[in-house]
Design an enzyme around this catalytic site. Structure first.
Site, PDB file in Angstrom:
ATOM      1  N   ASN A  68       0.817  -1.210   0.000  1.00 41.94           N
ATOM      2  CA  ASN A  68       0.000   0.000   0.000  1.00 41.94           C
ATOM      3  C   ASN A  68       0.857   1.269   0.000  1.00 41.94           C
ATOM      4  O   ASN A  68       1.113   1.836  -1.058  1.00 41.94           O
ATOM      5  CB  ASN A  68      -0.951  -0.016   1.205  1.00 41.94           C
ATOM      6  CG  ASN A  68      -2.123   0.936   1.040  1.00 41.94           C
ATOM      7  OD1 ASN A  68      -1.977   2.009   0.482  1.00 41.94           O
ATOM      8  ND2 ASN A  68      -3.282   0.546   1.511  1.00 41.94           N
ATOM      9  N   ASP A  69       1.326   1.696   1.154  1.00 43.14           N
ATOM     10  CA  ASP A  69       2.042   2.971   1.236  1.00 43.14           C
ATOM     11  C   ASP A  69       3.306   3.001   0.387  1.00 43.14           C
ATOM     12  O   ASP A  69       3.683   4.063  -0.118  1.00 43.14           O
ATOM     13  CB  ASP A  69       2.407   3.276   2.692  1.00 43.14           C
ATOM     14  CG  ASP A  69       1.187   3.457   3.577  1.00 43.14           C
ATOM     15  OD1 ASP A  69       0.167   3.970   3.072  1.00 43.14           O
ATOM     16  OD2 ASP A  69       1.240   3.077   4.764  1.00 43.14           O
TER      17      ASP A  69
END
Length: 234
Positions: A160-161
């Protein structure tokens, strides 16, 4: 414990363990472009916000396993981006089976490893080694980023990040300045994700709302197994 029972061996081992943990934490902070203090206390009382690009008003575009399999089958280069979600689902063996099927069809497959993907540096390397993924197919962020420009499909699994373009484009983002994998520069992106929740930083990921990104929702292991089945039928 060493001090409590006056055992010098325990004191020495405890000191070494604590020092190695501190050094590992500092290395992870550098990889995220954040200070050690910010990682420890930065989220206390912080309000979770969406990315500054208005992602909350956009929609993620779902894809079916059969459509995803077709897209992967006819790609020239597929770059796999593993993340913590892969580890949680214990999907490394299903991923290896998928990539083997792709390589049988003549598709070039590479793995892009972010320094802080997973619980700690090296987590993804160990996880993939457990599934007998050849080490020469694993590439660090600095080695692989230039290849995303020629990548037909970037397959993001539980990350994700570390693939959020806001780290480059949004100065107001809490992850701004963090080095990321340039997944958004691939020709198309397929993201395997359990749901629509935010990542560790608590912000929406611009990549997931990108017009060339398709979302395959569900457990990573089940999704990969379904992709293998569909790929064999293509």
């Amino acid at each position: 414990m060493g001090f409590a029972i006056d055992n010098n061996l325990l004191i020495i081992v405890g000191a070494l363990d604590g020092t190695s943990g501190l050094l590992l934490s500092i290395l992870m902070c550098r990889a995220m472009n954040r200070s050690f203090r910010n990682v420890l206390f930065g989220a206390f009382g912080a309000k979770v916000t969406a990315s500054g690009k208005g992602a909350e008003a956009q929609e993620m575009r779902p894809i079916t396993p059969d459509d995803a399999a077709v897209r992967l089958a006819y790609a020239g280069l597929v770059i796999v981006v593993p993340g913590y979600g892969l580890a949680v689902a214990q999907a490394q063996h299903a991923l290896r089976e998928l990539t083997e099927q792709l390589e049988k069809r003549g598709v070039e497959v590479k793995y892009a490893i972010h320094p802080v993907a997973g619980r700690m540096p090296g987590h993804m390397n160990v996880l993939l080694a457990e599934a007998n993924v050849p080490y020469d197919k694993l590439f660090d962020m600095d080695e692989i980023n230039a290849d995303f420009n020629r990548c037909d499909v970037a397959l993001v699994i539980g990350a994700n990040d570390v693939v959020n373009p806001a780290a480059r484009s949004d100065p107001a983002s809490p992850i701004y300045g963090m080095p990321i994998l340039d997944v958004d520069r691939a020709r198309s992106v397929i993201v395997l994700k359990r749901g629509k929740g935010a990542g560790f930083a608590g912000i929406e990921n611009e990549l997931f709302f990108n017009p060339k990104t398709a979302m395959l929702f569900g457990d990573a292991k089940a999704s990969l197994s379904r992709l293998v089945t569909e790929l064999k039928a293509v």
